[in-house]
Enzyme design. Structure first.
Site, mmCIF file in Angstrom:
data_model
loop_
_atom_site.group_PDB
_atom_site.id
_atom_site.type_symbol
_atom_site.label_atom_id
_atom_site.label_comp_id
_atom_site.label_asym_id
_atom_site.label_seq_id
_atom_site.Cartn_x
_atom_site.Cartn_y
_atom_site.Cartn_z
ATOM 1 N N LYS A 1 -84.765 104.304 -49.369
ATOM 2 C CA LYS A 1 -85.314 103.384 -48.367
ATOM 3 C C LYS A 1 -86.791 103.164 -48.681
ATOM 4 C CE LYS A 1 -87.556 103.507 -44.930
ATOM 5 N NZ LYS A 1 -88.306 102.277 -45.254
ATOM 6 N N GLU B 1 -93.995 114.965 -49.036
ATOM 7 C CA GLU B 1 -95.262 114.645 -49.712
ATOM 8 C C GLU B 1 -96.066 113.823 -48.720
ATOM 9 O OE1 GLU B 1 -96.215 115.674 -52.582
ATOM 10 O OE2 GLU B 1 -94.382 116.311 -53.587
ATOM 11 N N CYS C 1 -102.892 109.069 -51.618
ATOM 12 C CA CYS C 1 -102.961 110.381 -50.961
ATOM 13 C C CYS C 1 -103.915 111.298 -51.692
ATOM 14 C CB CYS C 1 -101.571 111.004 -50.908
ATOM 15 S SG CYS C 1 -100.826 111.075 -52.535
ATOM 16 N N GLU D 1 -107.874 110.724 -42.945
ATOM 17 C CA GLU D 1 -107.601 110.137 -44.257
ATOM 18 C C GLU D 1 -108.100 108.683 -44.187
ATOM 19 O OE1 GLU D 1 -103.377 109.864 -45.091
ATOM 20 O OE2 GLU D 1 -103.757 110.219 -47.207
HETATM 21 P P1 NAP Z 1 -95.561 105.918 -43.395
HETATM 22 O O1 NAP Z 1 -95.905 104.970 -42.325
HETATM 23 O O2 NAP Z 1 -95.324 107.336 -43.035
HETATM 24 O O3 NAP Z 1 -94.302 105.283 -44.128
HETATM 25 C C1 NAP Z 1 -93.714 105.874 -45.260
HETATM 26 C C2 NAP Z 1 -92.254 105.483 -45.323
HETATM 27 O O4 NAP Z 1 -91.569 106.022 -44.192
HETATM 28 C C3 NAP Z 1 -91.997 103.992 -45.279
HETATM 29 O O5 NAP Z 1 -90.854 103.720 -46.060
HETATM 30 C C4 NAP Z 1 -91.698 103.752 -43.811
HETATM 31 O O6 NAP Z 1 -90.920 102.609 -43.562
HETATM 32 C C5 NAP Z 1 -90.895 104.989 -43.498
HETATM 33 N N1 NAP Z 1 -90.849 105.349 -42.080
HETATM 34 C C6 NAP Z 1 -91.766 105.111 -41.121
HETATM 35 N N2 NAP Z 1 -91.359 105.643 -39.960
HETATM 36 C C7 NAP Z 1 -90.160 106.228 -40.194
HETATM 37 C C8 NAP Z 1 -89.238 106.962 -39.396
HETATM 38 N N3 NAP Z 1 -89.472 107.212 -38.097
HETATM 39 N N4 NAP Z 1 -88.108 107.420 -39.969
HETATM 40 C C9 NAP Z 1 -87.850 107.180 -41.272
HETATM 41 N N5 NAP Z 1 -88.687 106.507 -42.083
HETATM 42 C C10 NAP Z 1 -89.840 106.050 -41.558
HETATM 43 O O7 NAP Z 1 -96.680 105.991 -44.522
HETATM 44 P P2 NAP Z 1 -97.366 104.812 -45.290
HETATM 45 O O8 NAP Z 1 -98.430 104.223 -44.441
HETATM 46 O O9 NAP Z 1 -96.330 103.892 -45.872
HETATM 47 O O10 NAP Z 1 -98.010 105.597 -46.522
HETATM 48 C C11 NAP Z 1 -99.276 106.124 -46.487
HETATM 49 C C12 NAP Z 1 -99.226 107.628 -46.297
HETATM 50 O O11 NAP Z 1 -98.458 108.203 -47.350
HETATM 51 C C13 NAP Z 1 -100.588 108.250 -46.395
HETATM 52 O O12 NAP Z 1 -100.736 109.220 -45.407
HETATM 53 C C14 NAP Z 1 -100.565 108.895 -47.779
HETATM 54 O O13 NAP Z 1 -101.431 109.986 -47.931
HETATM 55 C C15 NAP Z 1 -99.145 109.304 -47.900
HETATM 56 N N6 NAP Z 1 -98.792 109.491 -49.304
HETATM 57 C C16 NAP Z 1 -98.576 110.764 -49.735
HETATM 58 C C17 NAP Z 1 -98.278 110.994 -51.075
HETATM 59 C C18 NAP Z 1 -98.022 112.380 -51.575
HETATM 60 O O14 NAP Z 1 -97.448 112.511 -52.641
HETATM 61 N N7 NAP Z 1 -98.430 113.415 -50.865
HETATM 62 C C19 NAP Z 1 -98.171 109.909 -51.959
HETATM 63 C C20 NAP Z 1 -98.407 108.620 -51.471
HETATM 64 C C21 NAP Z 1 -98.706 108.428 -50.126
HETATM 65 P P3 NAP Z 1 -91.610 101.245 -43.016
HETATM 66 O O15 NAP Z 1 -92.331 100.687 -44.164
HETATM 67 O O16 NAP Z 1 -90.483 100.418 -42.570
HETATM 68 O O17 NAP Z 1 -92.526 101.646 -41.895
#
Ligand code: NAP
Length: 485
Positions: A182, A258, A292, A389
């Site tokens: 997804k 992650e 991240c 962040e």
């Molecule tokens: P996000 O809002 O948490 O979304 C990540 C993914 O989860 C998207 O596919 C999103 O879908 C989905 N999602 C959101 N709510 C969900 C739920 N309740 N149940 C299941 N899936 C759900 O994060 P983001 O804004 O896309 O990404 C940025 C974050 O990712 C930052 O905090 C960054 O640090 C972190 N990150 C971490 C790493 C690592 O390796 N540690 C790498 C890259 C990024 P939708 O798009 O439909 O909302």
């Protein structure tokens, strides 16, 4: 398949379920926007919970046969996918740049980096083994073996739409797991293009299914409530990660998380300042700061803080900001209006707290979600920008006096993904690396990501590792046989 503003013939925009491209059953579509001007790029299928269940049905049906394939066969398929992504690298880079906003040069970098996971895990697929050992008490033998955990749900974020997918899919497929992927609803195109590559090289129907949806919460919850799913691997925000961990409890899923980071970037008084500024640019500006691993807090020894800040500001202000596909652009737009407003609010708050702006800090006029490269100095330690962040091109600099203070402040965050440290003193380098409570340390380098390295964090940055020898283990269960001899 559709013609589209992305300009790539045959770019898939449907769901990929059981080896077939199809629309959402109820015909719904979701729009993918260009962050450079907010215009619609293309529509893709918007899956319902029922569509997602069908994807899981397919993954479950394919699991047994996929796990039974020879490791070499899985390896060769991954290798073929690696070669095909390579030969279509420009298409991938263009799609990534358009849907996510990053400059083409960076998107090409992501293709190289992301594709390495397919190559790495093609090599790891044939190195899964167990052990045979004597019971320490004598009299029997212990045999261990590893088996794929089973069907997985892989949820990826928008910031690295290819690399965050390949580092999960590569490991899952190598281990013999099937998957429902997804992708983020803002950047679904790259994963659909990857699915078409996996299909073209002959990955069997049902092994990889891609479900694009605007109902991520409902879809995730429904799939995790189905006890045929055995694992969830998530990259994204800590808040969503916590929700998923809770949801995973009922079926006791294997879980990899992650999550977010708040990377400190330490510059000691004995650092090579040229190298530190260069590393700072890489650690801060990769992906416009939407990583991240992005350096979030610059902690610089008081004796070099001014020089470091001025040199960093000079380099930051020289960067060219614009649409990612235009020649010479080094900084693209942020992903959306909310993201830009968040960055802007953190800067305004820091300035209210007494920070000084060396460069940037003003939201530009015009369309798109641009924010200029910004350097702040004299940022109070407790200012929100040092705790949150940032996820944008803003470098807040504060100074420290002693090594102990630097380490203490670096560690005083709920996050623990990555830290960076610059020093020419070998003993200090080792001492500091050990003392930093982070999953990764960049020692005299601003880049840690590498397919051969175990990527992951501690504390609120999550658990589990992707890449390296460790990455495939996240998709394997160990079982043991007791053998009296
Ligand atoms: P996000 O809002 O948490 O979304 C990540 C993914 O989860 C998207 O596919 C999103 O879908 C989905 N999602 C959101 N709510 C969900 C739920 N309740 N149940 C299941 N899936 C759900 O994060 P983001 O804004 O896309 O990404 C940025 C974050 O990712 C930052 O905090 C960054 O640090 C972190 N990150 C971490 C790493 C690592 O390796 N540690 C790498 C890259 C990024 P939708 O798009 O439909 O909302």
């Amino acid at each position: 398949m559709a013609s589209n503003a992305v300009g790539i013939e045959g770019l898939p925009t449907q769901l990929f379920v059981n080896g077939k491209w199809r629309d959402a059953a109820d015909g719904r579509r979701l729009t993918v926007d260009d962050p450079a001007d907010g215009s619609a790029l293309v529509e893709v299928a918007d899956a319902s919970v029922d569509d997602a269940r069908e994807a899981l049905d397919a993954a479950v049906a394919a699991q047994h046969a996929w796990a039974a394939t020879a490791p070499r066969e899985r390896a060769e398929l991954l290798r073929a996918a690696y070669e095909l992504v390579n030969s279509r690298a420009e298409d991938f880079a263009r799609v990534i740049s358009l849907e996510m906003g990053k400059p083409l040069a960076e998107a090409r970098g992501e293709v190289l980096y992301g594709n390495e996971f397919l190559r790495w895990f093609s090599e790891e697929a044939v190195r899964v083994h167990g052990r045979w050992m004597q019971n320490p008490a004598g009299g029997s033998r212990l045999l261990t073996m590893k088996r794929p955990v089973g069907p997985c749900l892989l949820i990826t974020p928008w910031n690295f739409p290819l690399a965050m997918g390949t580092r999960k899919l590569g490991a899952a497929l190598a281990a013999g797991c099937t998957a429902v992927v997804k992708p983020a609803s803002q950047t679904p195109l790259t994963m659909l293009l990857l699915a078409s590559v996996l299909d073209e090289v002959g990955v069997p129907a049902g092994v990889v299914n891609v479900v694009t949806t605007s109902s991520s919460g409902e879809v995730g919850e429904a799939l995790m409530a189905d006890d045929r799913l055995r694992k969830v691997s998530f990259t994204g925000s800590t808040a969503v990660g916590k929700t998923l961990v809770r949801q995973s409890a009922d079926n006791l899923l294997r879980v990899s998380m992650e999550l977010g980071g708040n990377a400190p970037f330490l510059v000691f008084e004995d650092a090579d300042l040229d190298a530190a500024v260069e590393g700072a640019m890489a650690a801060k500006m990769r992906n416009m700061g939407e990583a991240c691993t992005a350096a979030n807090r610059f902690l610089v020894h008081e004796s070099v803080a001014q020089e470091f800040s001025e040199r960093l500001a000079a380099q930051m202000s020289a960067l060219s900001v614009g649409r990612g596909q235009d020649d010479g652009v080094e900084v693209g737009p942020l992903i959306d209006e909310k993201a830009r407003n968040g960055v802007s609010a953190l800067v305004a708050d820091a300035v209210d707290d007494g920070a000084r702006v060396l460069t940037g800090g003003e939201v530009p006029q015009g369309p798109g979600w641009f924010y200029p490269p910004t350097v702040l100095v004299d940022v109070p330690e407790d200012s929100e920008i040092n705790r949150e962040e940032i996820f944008g091109p803003v470098a807040p600099v504060t100074s420290f006096r002693t090594e102990e203070e630097a380490i203490e402040r670096a560690n005083s965050s709920e996050y623990g993904l990555v830290a960076y440290a610059y020093t020419r003193d070998l003993t200090r380098a080792l001492r500091v690396s050990e003392a930093l409570q982070f999953g990764m340390v960049g020692l005299n380098t601003g880049v840690v990501s590498n397919a051969a390295a175990p990527f992951g964090g501690v504390k609120a940055s999550g658990f589990g590792r992707e890449g390296g020898f460790e990455g495939i283990e996240e998709y394997l269960d160990v079982s043991y046989v007791a053998i009296p001899l």
